[in-house]
Every structure is written in C-alpha cells, then in structure tokens.
Design an enzyme around this catalytic site. Structure first.
Site, PDB file in Angstrom:
ATOM      1  N   LYS A 171       0.870  -1.175   0.000  1.00 47.34           N
ATOM      2  CA  LYS A 171       0.000   0.000   0.000  1.00 47.34           C
ATOM      3  C   LYS A 171       0.907   1.224   0.000  1.00 47.34           C
ATOM      4  O   LYS A 171       1.415   1.629   1.041  1.00 47.34           O
ATOM      5  CB  LYS A 171      -0.877  -0.027   1.249  1.00 47.34           C
ATOM      6  N   GLY A 224       6.436   5.363   8.611  1.00 47.80           N
ATOM      7  CA  GLY A 224       5.592   6.553   8.608  1.00 47.80           C
ATOM      8  C   GLY A 224       5.624   7.225   9.964  1.00 47.80           C
ATOM      9  O   GLY A 224       6.642   7.183  10.660  1.00 47.80           O
ATOM     10  N   GLY A 229       1.860   4.517  13.372  1.00 47.57           N
ATOM     11  CA  GLY A 229       2.554   3.315  13.859  1.00 47.57           C
ATOM     12  C   GLY A 229       1.818   2.681  15.028  1.00 47.57           C
ATOM     13  O   GLY A 229       1.706   1.451  15.130  1.00 47.57           O
ATOM     14  N   GLU A 246       9.209   1.672  11.320  1.00 51.26           N
ATOM     15  CA  GLU A 246      10.232   2.723  11.190  1.00 51.26           C
ATOM     16  C   GLU A 246       9.468   4.041  11.233  1.00 51.26           C
ATOM     17  O   GLU A 246       8.727   4.360  10.308  1.00 51.26           O
ATOM     18  CB  GLU A 246      10.996   2.533   9.886  1.00 51.26           C
ATOM     19  N   CYS A 280      13.345  10.616   7.014  1.00 47.32           N
ATOM     20  CA  CYS A 280      13.192  10.152   8.399  1.00 47.32           C
ATOM     21  C   CYS A 280      14.500  10.319   9.169  1.00 47.32           C
ATOM     22  O   CYS A 280      14.494  10.604  10.357  1.00 47.32           O
ATOM     23  CB  CYS A 280      12.709   8.723   8.447  1.00 47.32           C
ATOM     24  N   GLU A 379       9.126  15.837  14.795  1.00 47.23           N
ATOM     25  CA  GLU A 379       9.624  15.769  13.429  1.00 47.23           C
ATOM     26  C   GLU A 379       8.910  16.837  12.601  1.00 47.23           C
ATOM     27  O   GLU A 379       7.697  16.790  12.444  1.00 47.23           O
ATOM     28  CB  GLU A 379       9.293  14.370  12.891  1.00 47.23           C
TER      29      GLU A 379
HETATM   30  P1  NAP Z   1       1.467   8.670   7.785  1.00 45.65           P
HETATM   31  O1  NAP Z   1       0.055   9.074   7.869  1.00 45.65           O
HETATM   32  O2  NAP Z   1       2.065   7.917   8.913  1.00 45.65           O
HETATM   33  O3  NAP Z   1       1.618   7.837   6.413  1.00 45.65           O
HETATM   34  C1  NAP Z   1       2.489   6.735   6.209  1.00 45.65           C
HETATM   35  C2  NAP Z   1       1.751   5.622   5.477  1.00 45.65           C
HETATM   36  O4  NAP Z   1       0.720   5.101   6.319  1.00 45.65           O
HETATM   37  C3  NAP Z   1       1.054   6.079   4.194  1.00 45.65           C
HETATM   38  O5  NAP Z   1       1.088   5.021   3.246  1.00 45.65           O
HETATM   39  C4  NAP Z   1      -0.357   6.315   4.675  1.00 45.65           C
HETATM   40  O6  NAP Z   1      -1.296   6.278   3.628  1.00 45.65           O
HETATM   41  C5  NAP Z   1      -0.535   5.168   5.645  1.00 45.65           C
HETATM   42  N1  NAP Z   1      -1.597   5.344   6.631  1.00 45.65           N
HETATM   43  C6  NAP Z   1      -2.140   6.505   7.091  1.00 45.65           C
HETATM   44  N2  NAP Z   1      -3.103   6.245   7.993  1.00 45.65           N
HETATM   45  C7  NAP Z   1      -3.189   4.905   8.117  1.00 45.65           C
HETATM   46  C8  NAP Z   1      -3.989   4.023   8.904  1.00 45.65           C
HETATM   47  N3  NAP Z   1      -4.924   4.485   9.754  1.00 45.65           N
HETATM   48  N4  NAP Z   1      -3.790   2.697   8.796  1.00 45.65           N
HETATM   49  C9  NAP Z   1      -2.844   2.227   7.957  1.00 45.65           C
HETATM   50  N5  NAP Z   1      -2.075   2.991   7.175  1.00 45.65           N
HETATM   51  C10 NAP Z   1      -2.235   4.326   7.261  1.00 45.65           C
HETATM   52  O7  NAP Z   1       2.369   9.922   7.501  1.00 45.65           O
HETATM   53  P2  NAP Z   1       1.902  11.264   6.731  1.00 45.65           P
HETATM   54  O8  NAP Z   1       0.590  11.783   7.211  1.00 45.65           O
HETATM   55  O9  NAP Z   1       2.005  10.992   5.288  1.00 45.65           O
HETATM   56  O10 NAP Z   1       3.017  12.245   7.223  1.00 45.65           O
HETATM   57  C11 NAP Z   1       2.856  12.871   8.487  1.00 45.65           C
HETATM   58  C12 NAP Z   1       4.151  12.915   9.250  1.00 45.65           C
HETATM   59  O11 NAP Z   1       4.662  11.575   9.434  1.00 45.65           O
HETATM   60  C13 NAP Z   1       5.278  13.604   8.514  1.00 45.65           C
HETATM   61  O12 NAP Z   1       5.197  14.973   8.648  1.00 45.65           O
HETATM   62  C14 NAP Z   1       6.476  12.985   9.171  1.00 45.65           C
HETATM   63  O13 NAP Z   1       6.730  13.620  10.391  1.00 45.65           O
HETATM   64  C15 NAP Z   1       6.055  11.575   9.423  1.00 45.65           C
HETATM   65  N6  NAP Z   1       6.550  10.655   8.358  1.00 45.65           N
HETATM   66  C16 NAP Z   1       7.647   9.910   8.620  1.00 45.65           C
HETATM   67  C17 NAP Z   1       8.133   9.066   7.627  1.00 45.65           C
HETATM   68  C18 NAP Z   1       9.350   8.232   7.860  1.00 45.65           C
HETATM   69  O14 NAP Z   1      10.054   7.923   6.913  1.00 45.65           O
HETATM   70  N7  NAP Z   1       9.611   7.788   9.063  1.00 45.65           N
HETATM   71  C19 NAP Z   1       7.538   8.994   6.382  1.00 45.65           C
HETATM   72  C20 NAP Z   1       6.390   9.768   6.149  1.00 45.65           C
HETATM   73  C21 NAP Z   1       5.915  10.581   7.154  1.00 45.65           C
HETATM   74  P3  NAP Z   1      -1.814   7.628   2.913  1.00 45.65           P
HETATM   75  O15 NAP Z   1      -0.689   8.614   2.910  1.00 45.65           O
HETATM   76  O16 NAP Z   1      -2.196   7.161   1.559  1.00 45.65           O
HETATM   77  O17 NAP Z   1      -2.989   8.117   3.714  1.00 45.65           O
END
Ligand code: NAP
Ligand code: MG
Length: 477
Positions: A171, A224, A229, A246, A280, A379
């Site tokens: 996904k 994410g 997480g 992660e 990250c 972050e």
């Molecule tokens: P996020 O919501 O944690 O998204 C990461 C992944 O999880 C995406 O594929 C997202 O899908 C999916 N996801 C979201 N809600 C979910 C749920 N309830 N159940 C299962 N999967 C779900 O991160 P974001 O909103 O894109 O970014 C927000 C913040 O997260 C960033 O500003 C950053 O601080 C952090 N982040 C960290 C990393 C890292 O590499 N550690 C990467 C991205 C973001 P969709 O995006 O399609 O909704």
C-alpha cells in the site's frame, strides 16, 4: 488513469472511485489513481496467497535470487523513466529522483545475492537427537510505504521480504504511487509469477487500515508517523501479527570544537536539505560546542542563504514539499518559533520560476532553540534546522538523548576515545562518526529505538525479520 496491480494484471478498484494525483511543483492534477477499499485488499491478499502456494514456494533460493537480480537490471535499464515518474509525482529534483531509482536497483541486487546465503543452524543437544533450525518466510507480508522515498523504501522492505520467500501486498502513500505501480509491471515483465508483488492504492485510513487488519497478512512492515505506527500495532496486536516499524526521528548532528568543519558543514547542510528535509533520518537538530557555536552558525548561515528552491525539473538544492498540508505543517512550526522568540539565523530562497501554486518552503536555520520546545522535539519533516549550544560532552549526550526518538546520530570530533564514548552513550539505531549517513548503503542495518520504532530493515539483518525460525528436533536414538 492508473490501476491497481494484482496478480500481474492492472485492475480497477471495486469502488469505481479515484484520487487525483498532483504535481507538487505546480500543484496541478495530472493523473488519477484508484481509491481502493477493503475488498481490493482482500483480492490482493488472496492473489498473494495463491502466488505463494502455487509458485513462489517452489522456487529454490538461487532461482529467487536470479529473479531479483533480473528485476534489478530491469530497473537500472528503466531508471530514467522511473525517475521522471517520481520527479512529477513527488517533486523530487532530478538528481534525487535518479538516485532513488538506482538505490531501488541496488536493493534488488543486494537481496538477490542474499537469497541463497540465508540458512539455519544445527544445535548440539542430547545424545540420540539431532536439532536444526529453518528460516522460513512468514508467508504473505503487508508493506505500508510513505511518500518521502517510495522507491527506496519499497526496495528495502519488499526486496528483503521477497528474498526471504514471502509474497507481498503493498500500500503506497496516496501521494506517491506511480513509480511503484511501474516497478510491479517491470517485475512481471522479467518473470515474477502472478501474485508475488501486488500494489493497491488508496487512503491510509481505508486501505492501509484494511491491510493492517487483514487476517491473511502474516507480517506488516510500516514506515511513517509514530501516531499511525501505534494504530498499526493495535490492529496487528488483535491477531498477534508481527510488525516492523520505522517511525522517523529527530536526529542530532553533534559538533565538537575539534571537528573538521570543512567535512562537517556540507554534511550538516545535506542532512537537512536532501529531499527538502522530508527524510526520516534528517539531521534536524544541530548541537554545537559553545566554543565554536557563533562561528559555525555564521558559516552555516552563509551556506543557507545560498540555497535555492524551485520546480523539480530545475534540479536545484531543494524541490517543493510533497503537498499543501505538509507545507502548512512547516509554516505552523515556523510560526510557533516566531511566537516563542526563537531567532532565525538565515533562510534560502524560492526562485522566481517557482509557480505560486507549488508547495515550496525556503530552508531555514534557527538558533538557541530550547531543547524542550516542539521544534526540538517533533519531526518537522521539512527543511528546518534547529541549533543549540552545549558546554561539555555530558551535556551533548543528554541533549542528544532528550527526545522520544532514536533513529540516527552524527558525531563530529577528531578525538578517537570520545568517538567511542559518544557512540556508546547515544541511544540510536545508527551512529555516524565524522560522516552522516555513510552514503546510505543498502548493506547497513537501519531502524530505531524508542519512538523511532523497532525491527531492522536494510542489510542482511532485515532478512531475519522477514523470516520466522522453526526448530526441528529429531530423536533417532
Ligand atoms: P502517515 O500518515 O504515517 O503515512 C504513512 C503511510 O501510512 C502512508 O502510506 C499512509 O497512507 C498510511 N496510513 C495513514 N493512515 C493509516 C492508517 N490508519 N492505517 C494504515 N495505514 C495508514 O504519515 P503522513 O501523514 O504521510 O506524514 C505525516 C508525518 O509523518 C510527517 O510529517 C512525518 O513527520 C512523518 N513521516 C515519517 C516518515 C518516515 O520515513 N519515518 C515517512 C512519512 C511521514 P496515505 O498517505 O495514503 O494516507
Ligand atoms: Mg504526487
């Protein structure tokens, strides 16, 4: 219009709904992806199970390895196409997009070579017994990928899972699907059997959640935010499904007065500017020996002022952020800094060619950030570097460890004994001494402690996480 990729076929979502795909460089819609739902996840999990039982399990480890290597070569041949897709979908400057495509190829090369080197042990035991261990795949693994490095994170997570003998349901983040759909097509072209790699696009709270809850998923790999997480762990806990997480970091760059600043300065800059800070492992906190605090900030400030931000195709120091809400998130942090009276040292510049409708943010250097302010704790995921002074080694360690995260740390000093002391005392998954990131090698196990998550991806170590160990004891007398 882009479709899901299930059992080596392009298929629409059963919902019939789509999501607009924007180019972050101009904010305009240029494509549609499927807005899938739980029934599409169910189809993908069934395809993955069938692919596992009817084909993938029957491949020898060496055959799996050869196929992964073939995909690696195919990705290299198509690196230009993949990087162009990624540039438009994610706003990555050309060099970054190309580097991501080549890193993806390198993951498949590395894990292709590792397939037939993964083995169990024999264990000396009671007279009359022989005991051995087998490393077996979990079965069908789920991969929830973020938008910041879709190709690299697919490579490290899906590459490792396939090498260990699993089949995968992926996904991607809704903002970054296009390159991965193309990679799945390339995999079919080089001979991956149907069902081994499946891609389902859609929103996290819909398909991501359905994937985390699906009883047919035997392991989940998630990269994410810490909050999602937690949701993944809760969903997985209900059926005792193992998880690798992660969850990012607030990684320190620690500079002592005896450091080689000619080496440190470009690495500190790159550590926060790369991918517009949406990394990250970004080095987002700068801890500096008070003896060189003013001089280092003056030097870095001049560098920040030279940084240029613009459309991905111009291949400047930074491209746009991924989407408007991410831009708003960075603005909110900076406005909090302003309200708290945190001084700004310098900012880069968004070039005139950048369309107003793109999601741009000038890189920003802040100083004297209180260690407990949210700018030093959370972050930002944007190009914002927060500097603070320290007076001695103990205080440097205390500040380095004073967040909920522990993913990466950089230490800059010429003192050999201090290098080891710092490496021991910092709680973090990776420590870099007199460098930052070591070129991102796929060989290097990667992952965090504390709220940065657990489990390791990359390197040979990742293969252990993508397998389960079976102990076989035979009594033969
Ligand atoms: P996020 O919501 O944690 O998204 C990461 C992944 O999880 C995406 O594929 C997202 O899908 C999916 N996801 C979201 N809600 C979910 C749920 N309830 N159940 C299962 N999967 C779900 O991160 P974001 O909103 O894109 O970014 C927000 C913040 O997260 C960033 O500003 C950053 O601080 C952090 N982040 C960290 C990393 C890292 O590499 N550690 C990467 C991205 C973001 P969709 O995006 O399609 O909704
Ligand atoms: Mg996009």
């Amino acid at each position: 219009m882009q479709l899901n990729y299930i059992a080596n076929a392009s298929v629409p979502s059963s919902s019939g709904r789509t999501i607009a795909v924007l180019d972050p460089s101009d904010g305009q819609t240029f494509e549609q992806i499927q807005r899938s739902n739980a029934s599409d996840i169910d189809s993908a999990v069934q395809a993955a199970r069938q692919g596992l039982d009817s084909a993938w399990r029957k491949f020898s480890a060496a055959e799996r390895g050869r196929l992964l290597m073939r995909l690696s070569s195919k990705i290299t041949e198509n690196a230009e196409e993949l990087s162009q897709i990624e540039q438009r979908d994610c706003g990555k400057p050309t060099r970054q997009a190309k580097a991501d495509a080549l890193a993806l190829a390198r993951y498949f090369e590395f894990y292709g070579g590792a397939c037939d080197k993964l083995h169990g042990e024999t264990i000396p035991y009671l007279d009359g017994y022989s005991v051995l261990t087998w490393r077996e795949p979990h079965g069908v693994t789920g991969h929830i990928i973020p938008w910041n490095y879709p190709m690299q994170i697919f490579g490290r997570s899906v590459g490792g899972a396939l090498a260990a003998g699993n089949t995968c349901v992926v996904k991607p983040a809704e903002d970054a699907c296009l390159s991965l759909i193309r990679v799945a097509q390339l995999a079919a072209e080089v001979g991956f059997p149907a069902g081994v790699i499946n891609i389902v696009t859609g929103y996290g709270h819909e398909v991501g959640d359905a994937l985390a809850r699906h009883p047919g998923i035997d392991h989940i790999s998630f990269t994410g935010s810490p909050s999602v997480g937690t949701l993944i762990q809760q969903a997985a806990a209900l059926r005792h499904c193992p998880v690798t997480l992660e969850l990012g970091g607030k990684s320190p760059q620690i500079v002592f007065a005896d450091a080689d600043l000619d080496a440190a300065v470009p690495a500190i800059l790159n550590g926060i500017v790369q991918n517009a800070g949406q990394t990250c492992s970004a080095g987002s906190r700068l801890l500096v020996d008070q003896a060189i605090y003013e001089s280092l900030l003056a030097r870095l400030g001049a560098e920040f002022e030279n940084l240029r931000v613009g459309p991905a195709s111009l291949d400047l120091d930074l491209g746009p952020l991924i989407r408007q809400s991410q831009q708003q998130r960075v603005w909110d942090f900076l406005s909090d800094a302003h309200v708290a009276g945190i001084p700004m040292v310098a900012q880069g510049r968004v070039v005139d060619e950048a369309p107003q409708s793109g999601f741009y943010q000038a890189p920003t250097l802040l100083r004297d950030v209180p260690f407990d302010h949210r700018l030093a704790q959370e972050e930002v995921f944007g190009p914002v570097l927060c500097a603070m002074p320290f007076k001695d080694e103990d205080q440097a360690v205390a500040l380095a460890n004073a967040t909920e995260f522990g993913l990466v740390a950089g230490v800059w000093t010429r003192d050999g004994a201090r290098q080891f002391r710092m490496a021991r005392r910092i709680r973090s998954g990776q420590i870099f001494i007199n460098n930052y990131g070591a070129g991102g090698g796929v060989e290097l196990p990667f992952g965090g402690v504390k709220s940065s998550g657990y489990g390791r991806e990359k390197g040979f170590e990742a293969l252990l996480g993508f397998t389960t160990l079976k102990t076989v004891a035979i009594r033969h007398g």
